[in-house]
Write a protein that holds these residues in place. Structure first.
Motif, short mmCIF file in Angstrom:
data_model
loop_
_atom_site.label_atom_id
_atom_site.label_comp_id
_atom_site.label_asym_id
_atom_site.label_seq_id
_atom_site.Cartn_x
_atom_site.Cartn_y
_atom_site.Cartn_z
N GLY A 12 3.24 0.75 5.43
CA GLY A 12 3.65 -0.12 4.34
C GLY A 12 3.00 -1.48 4.34
O GLY A 12 3.66 -2.51 4.17
N CYS A 13 1.70 -1.51 4.53
CA CYS A 13 0.99 -2.79 4.60
C CYS A 13 1.13 -3.59 3.31
O CYS A 13 1.11 -3.04 2.22
CB CYS A 13 -0.49 -2.54 4.87
N LYS A 65 -8.37 3.10 3.90
CA LYS A 65 -7.70 3.62 2.69
C LYS A 65 -7.12 2.47 1.87
O LYS A 65 -7.29 2.41 0.66
CB LYS A 65 -6.59 4.60 3.07
N GLY A 66 -6.44 1.56 2.54
CA GLY A 66 -5.87 0.42 1.82
C GLY A 66 -6.92 -0.47 1.22
O GLY A 66 -6.76 -1.00 0.11
N TYR A 123 -0.01 4.44 0.71
CA TYR A 123 -0.59 5.61 1.37
C TYR A 123 0.15 6.09 2.60
O TYR A 123 0.12 7.29 2.90
CB TYR A 123 -2.04 5.34 1.72
N CYS A 124 0.75 5.24 3.37
CA CYS A 124 1.43 5.75 4.57
C CYS A 124 2.64 4.90 4.90
O CYS A 124 2.91 3.89 4.26
CB CYS A 124 0.46 5.84 5.76
N CYS A 163 -6.47 -0.90 6.47
CA CYS A 163 -7.38 0.15 6.96
C CYS A 163 -8.32 0.54 5.82
O CYS A 163 -8.24 0.01 4.71
CB CYS A 163 -6.59 1.34 7.49
N CYS A 183 0.86 -1.19 0.00
CA CYS A 183 0.00 0.00 0.00
C CYS A 183 0.90 1.25 0.00
O CYS A 183 1.82 1.35 0.80
CB CYS A 183 -0.91 -0.01 1.23
S1 SF4 Z 1 -3.48 0.04 4.55
FE1 SF4 Z 1 -3.72 1.89 5.80
S2 SF4 Z 1 -2.24 1.63 7.48
FE2 SF4 Z 1 -1.65 0.20 5.84
S3 SF4 Z 1 -0.11 1.31 4.59
FE3 SF4 Z 1 -2.14 1.63 3.67
S4 SF4 Z 1 -2.87 3.56 4.55
FE4 SF4 Z 1 -1.20 2.82 5.87
#
Ligand code: SF4
Length: 62
Positions: free
Chosen positions: A19-20, A50-51, A15-16, A48, A13
């Motif tokens: 690093g999921c 977003k992911g 987004y943050c 989460c 992922c």
């Molecule tokens: S799934 Fe959510 S917590 Fe995981 S990397 Fe993406 S944004 Fe971040």
């Protein structure tokens, strides 16, 4: 691999900083779905909101 087979790609992922791990599956019709990678040490299969919505951001129109 035959062209009509679905394929699943192990990725991350974007987004943050967590690093999921994400498994992105591309179906034969082009539809993409995502799920958390159960073997990734950052998230053990969880994502989460977003992911979980990553597949909704994939579009060739833009
Ligand atoms: S799934 Fe959510 S917590 Fe995981 S990397 Fe993406 S944004 Fe971040």
């Amino acid at each position: 691999m035959k062209i009509d087979e679905a394929r699943e790609v192990r990725t991350t992922c974007p987004y943050c900083g967590v690093g999921c791990g994400v498994l992105a599956k591309v179906a034969a019709n082009g539809e993409v779905t995502v799920r958390g990678d159960p073997h990734h040490p950052a998230n053990f299969g969880r994502l989460c909101s977003k992911g979980s919505a990553l597949a909704e951001t994939i579009d060739l129109d833009g």
